[in-house]
Design an enzyme around this catalytic site. Sequence first.
Site, mmCIF file in Angstrom:
data_model
loop_
_atom_site.group_PDB
_atom_site.id
_atom_site.type_symbol
_atom_site.label_atom_id
_atom_site.label_comp_id
_atom_site.label_asym_id
_atom_site.label_seq_id
_atom_site.Cartn_x
_atom_site.Cartn_y
_atom_site.Cartn_z
ATOM 1 N N HIS A 96 0.819 -1.212 0.000
ATOM 2 C CA HIS A 96 0.000 0.000 0.000
ATOM 3 C C HIS A 96 0.856 1.266 0.000
ATOM 4 C CE1 HIS A 96 -4.175 0.678 -0.169
ATOM 5 N NE2 HIS A 96 -4.447 0.939 1.095
ATOM 6 N N ASP B 154 -0.877 2.572 -5.294
ATOM 7 C CA ASP B 154 -0.904 1.159 -5.640
ATOM 8 C C ASP B 154 -2.246 0.852 -6.321
ATOM 9 O OD1 ASP B 154 -2.129 1.685 -3.016
ATOM 10 O OD2 ASP B 154 -2.540 -0.455 -3.007
#
Length: 203
Positions: free
Chosen positions: A26, A100
Amino acid sequence: MAGAGSSIKLIVGLGNPGSEYANSRHNAGFMVIEKLLAGFPEGRFTESHLAESRVFTGRYRGKPLILQMPLTYMNVSGAAVAPLSRRLGIEPQEIIVISDDLDLAPGRLRLRQGGSDGGHNGLKSIIAELGSSNFKRVRIGIGRPEKGKTADYVLSGFEGEEEKNFAMAIDRAAEAVLTILGAGMTAAMNKFNAAEKTETENK
């Protein structure tokens, strides 16, 4: 020229603060900001704390440029991005957001001008707080987990070959950002999106 890379004033890398998240999937956006800063001459950018963020202020190709790492946690990233952009008079179209992406294969890149949040809570928050989706995106694929919860997966790290491939993706994403700054979004999309498509077709 409309859409030229020189119109970019703010680059935002998304992630979660804290050492426990430092190498997680992340935090791809944070990693790209760190890669960019490492590539600039020492002392070119100065760090401060503004709008609940680490903010790096400097110049690139003779023009002012701000790099931002929100410290609000991913799901409320907009609470940092919107106040900073408004404080500095930066419009949504002058912003690049790096994140992401679960829907891209691990290590793949996708550059995009505007659009929906694609199910990404950080992008969703930024769109809501800015009142606009008209910012540029550099998305880095992390793929979806074969099993287990998505929330656990995005906060996990990498192992072995996967870690090596992701590091290469971070390098390419930083290169893509520099291409946007230098040649503009259209040129960057043509170069990096086309390269990803060709690589996939050749497999």
